[in-house]
Design an enzyme around this catalytic site. Structure first.
Site, PDB file in Angstrom:
ATOM      1  N   SER A 470      -1.098  -4.753   6.919  1.00  0.00           N
ATOM      2  CA  SER A 470      -0.940  -3.712   8.209  1.00  0.00           C
ATOM      3  C   SER A 470      -0.034  -4.139   9.180  1.00  0.00           C
ATOM      4  O   SER A 470       1.019  -3.917   9.037  1.00  0.00           O
ATOM      5  CB  SER A 470      -2.465  -3.647   8.568  1.00  0.00           C
ATOM      6  OG  SER A 470      -2.772  -2.541   9.179  1.00  0.00           O
ATOM      7  N   ASP A 737      -5.157   4.940   1.145  1.00  0.00           N
ATOM      8  CA  ASP A 737      -4.572   4.408   2.697  1.00  0.00           C
ATOM      9  C   ASP A 737      -4.098   5.706   3.178  1.00  0.00           C
ATOM     10  O   ASP A 737      -3.111   6.067   2.704  1.00  0.00           O
ATOM     11  CB  ASP A 737      -3.852   3.281   2.447  1.00  0.00           C
ATOM     12  CG  ASP A 737      -3.686   2.732   3.757  1.00  0.00           C
ATOM     13  OD1 ASP A 737      -4.416   3.036   4.834  1.00  0.00           O
ATOM     14  OD2 ASP A 737      -3.107   1.799   3.921  1.00  0.00           O
ATOM     15  N   HIS A 767      -7.872   0.749   3.070  1.00  0.00           N
ATOM     16  CA  HIS A 767      -6.979  -0.181   4.027  1.00  0.00           C
ATOM     17  C   HIS A 767      -7.935  -1.278   4.398  1.00  0.00           C
ATOM     18  O   HIS A 767      -8.959  -1.224   5.000  1.00  0.00           O
ATOM     19  CB  HIS A 767      -6.645   0.920   5.142  1.00  0.00           C
ATOM     20  CG  HIS A 767      -5.740  -0.091   5.828  1.00  0.00           C
ATOM     21  ND1 HIS A 767      -4.295   0.114   5.785  1.00  0.00           N
ATOM     22  CD2 HIS A 767      -5.710  -0.936   7.324  1.00  0.00           C
ATOM     23  CE1 HIS A 767      -3.692  -0.323   6.923  1.00  0.00           C
ATOM     24  NE2 HIS A 767      -4.668  -0.995   7.649  1.00  0.00           N
TER      25      HIS A 767
END
Length: 810
Positions: A470, A737, A767
């Protein structure tokens, strides 16, 4: 006493099927229902879209006719109406999904990687249709049974009908994006009015239906109980937060014991929607850090692999020299982090499954920072393993605002065991107290220190891999770009899991999924980006803001203080961005760009104009200007890959800058002529009205200042010359996501430049699956894929071996 099962009368073999169903034990009926649901799910998954829609419409019409003939009762009327609504929405949705599917392949990375936001949106709609199809079959088979739970089935049908209605709206949005974006591009490039219009629509759409009974319907079934637990904990935490019980005073048991939210999905969904729309970034920082409180951290450590070394180190802020890769006889000075708060130590965590040479040295021990009673202290061992030839430098995720290496330690311990190499995880400073570029500075400083002192970490440093998830994936790319700009050693490869590569506010099909994503809603994502970019929330005097209490006000004042420091450091930013050391062009005329911290008034409450009456915050382009080399590179400021032909107005996607009078007049004329063309609502067919939120105006800052286009903040916007300095990149993304398009477009850019890149997309996972590695088989497989990519970087194949092994999709 005889049980109820024993006293039931026997049923003749020729009795009706519905009668036999009534006499089965409840547990047996439940098992058969679950098996039937699983079988139906497999069947609907293999159905094509048209067949699924036709089957659903047929069942809806049959159920509608049945309940219409059940008398004037309210329940029968509602059931008949809900099936009429299902029929209407399914018939309207199917053509839109068909059009998206017909062109979705044009946006894939390649034929072997069929993934992009359009495909994900269609898949999500199919999941909703499949659930309604299964539920409609169940109703048709059991509607005459005395065990038919009318209220429960009605509530579930109404919830999924609401979800289907909103998905139909998203399909129309996606069609609009498809019509206005450039061929092959997933992010919209052009007039800021389209993005502003999309935001106006987004903030008014009803989202609670996705957070109640429908929570996580698009994900693998094993994830859904976890999401339900998290949602209950979130709304309970929100109540504590409103009472000024911040994350420091909330116990783990108090977060998940709010009974009314557990038994009332509609109430939970409404409260979830209120929280994600109205509470500020400090709330999310506190909630995401729950995993680091005493109880949960201890449980996670007990469930994770046992390692010999897990030490938190503090690197003193001292400059050191690094050799240049082009000429090792020359060196460059690596300065300690300076942005915003001045020189300060950088925290890193060393994790190693085996005790290796150098890891118990006095020099390393002098850097150890105590973690209190929970810290794992290194004890002398009779034997030491030799130094590993490899090293993994890890950068954690958390939206740039939350979590530390401690949050990610459970799966990092497993990585250390499986890979057999030391892992160094960087605890960078978090926004909003330490906005960009503080985190980048600290990660780059720690990376260079690790390269220089790899012997202390138990590695010879022959192979170095940067890995992150991320926000950490974003920092992996930018650290590598900065290493190349400095001329020092770049890593041998990057493994990025679901990375964020585009922080500029731009509409894309996968971003539409944020309407229903419980872990990454768009409003939360925008608050994190705004905090990282240095923006601050507007001081709304509503009840939620007043409920923050003393701790909230202290945090807010602290953020404002650092905002002032950020503005005072603009001259430093200018020198930082001048990568080649050249001065900016003397004839460059600074252009001021207005910025707003929130779009709520512009989106909802300012009929007189988008700027309203609030004072504007200004930051000049001169303060954030790029180097002369960058300014002469059209890919950065006028990137054909990501921006298209733009003017200075494209810098701010939400509010019009102060252009020259002629340009402003011309743009006003064009905007007036094309207002209907660009309107998102114009994409809706006549008679269709999506459901609107009852939460009113929300706070959703979309920080679209020039700094967001900085390639060290949005690597997708970097010029070709910078991207060509990256090492081999291996991306593991999630099909569902909202950040999927970031991975797809970044991989496409790298491939177009001839850079080595692989993209693997896992199905049906949310995610952040690395933090859920031990939850189920699917998350374990996805985590194993990330480990496989790291192993491939650390142990590259020989010349006769194919460049990248093929891994079957998950």
């Amino acid at each position: 006493m005889e049980s109820a099962r024993e006293t039931r009368p026997t049923v003749a073999a020729g009795a009706p099927a519905s009668k036999r169903v009534q006499e089965r034990p409840k547990s047996q009926r439940r098992r058969r229902w679950r098996k039937g649901k699983a079988k139906a799910s497999r069947l609907t998954h293999s159905m094509d879209l048209r067949t699924m829609t036709q089957s659903l419409v047929t069942l809806a019409e049959d159920n509608m006719a049945f309940f219409s003939g059940q008398g004037p009762g309210e329940t029968a009327r509602r059931l008949s109406g809900v099936f009429a609504g299902i029929r209407e929405q399914a018939l309207g949705l199917e053509p839109a999904l068909g059009r998206l599917l017909s062109v979705a392949h044009l946006f894939d990375l390649d034929a072997e990687t069929p993934a992009n936001g359009y495909r994900s949106l269609v898949h999500t709609a199919r999941c909703c249709l499949a659930h309604l199809l299964h539920k409609s079959r169940y109703v048709a088979s059991n509607r005459r049974s005395i065990f038919f739970r009318t209220s429960h089935n009605l509530a579930e049908l109404e919830a999924y009908l609401a979800a289907l209605t909103q998905l139909r709206a998203l399909a129309y949005y996606a069609q609009r994006l498809l019509a206005i974006t450039r061929p092959g591009k997933l992010f919209f490039e052009g007039d800021e009015g389209v993005t502003a219009d999309f935001l106006r629509e987004y903030v008014t759409l009803h989202k609670g239906c996705f957070y109640g009974r429908c929570l996580g319907f698009q994900f693998t079934p094993a994830i859904r109980p976890f999401l339900q637990t998290i949602s209950i904990g979130l709304v309970s935490f929100g109540e504590h937060y409103k009472r000024n019980e911040t994350g420091l005073s909330v116990t783990a048991s108090s977060l998940f014991t709010s009974g009314r939210f557990a038994i009332d999905p509609e109430l939970r969904g409404a409260e979830f929607e209120r929280i994600i729309q109205n509470l500020d970034v400090h709330f999310w920082k506190a909630f995401w850090n729950i995993t680091e409180i005493e109880v949960l951290s201890s449980l996670a450590n007990m469930a994770s692999a046992t390692v010999r070394v897990s030490r938190l180190l503090s690197l003193p802020p001292k400059a050191f020299e690094m050799p240049l890769t082009a000429d090792p006889k020359l060196t460059v000075t690596i300065s300690p982090p300076l942005a915003h708060t001045g020189p300060g130590p950088v925290l890193i965590r060393l994790i190693s499954y085996d005790l290796r040479e150098g890891q118990d040295s006095e020099e390393l021990s002098s850097l150890v920072r105590s973690e209190g009673p929970r810290g794992l202290e290194l004890r002398p061992r009779p034997q030491q393993a030799p130094r590993s030839r490899s090293l993994v430098v890890h950068i954690h995720g958390g939206g740039f605002v939350a979590q530390t290496s401690k949050s990610h330690e459970p799966y990092l311990k497993s990585w250390a065991q499986e890979l057999g190499v030391p892992i160094l995880s960087i605890d960078y400073s978090l926004a909003p107290e330490a906005p960009f570029p503080r985190a980048l500075e600290e990660c780059f400083y720690a990376y260079c220190w690790a390269v220089k002192h790899c012997g202390l970490l138990g590695s010879t440093g022959e192979r170095i891999c940067l890995a992150g998830d991320s926000a950490g994936g974003n920092l992996c790319f930018t650290v590598s770009l900065r290493a190349a700009a400095y001329g020092v050693r770049v890593p041998d490869g990057i493994m990025a899991a679901y990375p964020a590569t585009m922080l500029q506010s731009a509409a894309s099909p996968s971003r539409l999924l944020s309407l229903m994503d419980p872990l990454l809603p768009l409003s939360v994502l925008s608050k994190c980006v705004s905090a990282y970019a240095g923006g601050e929330m507007e001081d709304h005097s509503d009840s939620d803001q007043k409920a923050l209490g003393m701790m909230g006000l202290v945090r807010r004042d602290t953020a404002l203080l650092f905002r002032d420091l950020r503005l005072g450091a603009s001259s430093w930013l200018n020198s930082f961005l001048e990568l080649s050391g050249h001065k900016s062009r003397p004839n460059l005329v600074p252009t001021e760009e207005p910025m707003r911290r929130s779009v709520s008034e512009a989106a909802l409450a300012q009929p007189e104009g988008p700027l309203g009456t609030d004072s504007l915050k200004y930051l000049t382009l001169h303060d954030l200007s790029l180097s002369s080399e960058t300014q002469n590179t059209p890919e950065l400021s006028l990137s054909a890959e990501t921006l298209g032909p733009t003017t200075p107005s494209a810098v701010n996607f939400l509010f019009r800058p102060e252009d020259a009078p002629e340009e402003a007049e011309a743009r006003d004329e064009i905007s007036t002529k094309e207002e209907k063309v660009y309107s998102v609502r114009a994409a809706f067919p006549e008679g269709f009205h999506p459901r609107r939120s009852s939460q009113g105006a929300i706070q959703m800052p979309l920080y679209s200042a020039p700094i967001v286009k900085n390639p060290f903040m949005s690597p997708l916007l970097a010029p070709d010359s910078m991207l060509q300095t990256l090492p081999p990149v291996h991306i593991v993304a999630c099909a569902l996501d909202p950040m999927l398009d970031d991975s797809v477009m970044f991989a496409r850019r790298l491939r177009s430049l001839g850079q080595p890149v692989t993209l693997h997309v896992v199905e049906d996972l949310p995610h952040g699956f690395l933090s859920l590695a031990a939850l189920c088989r699917e998350t374990r497989q996805a985590t194993a894929l990330c480990v496989d990519r790291i192993r491939f970087i650390l142990n590259p194949p020989g010349p006769a071996t194919p460049a990248a092994p093929t891994t079957p999709p998950i």
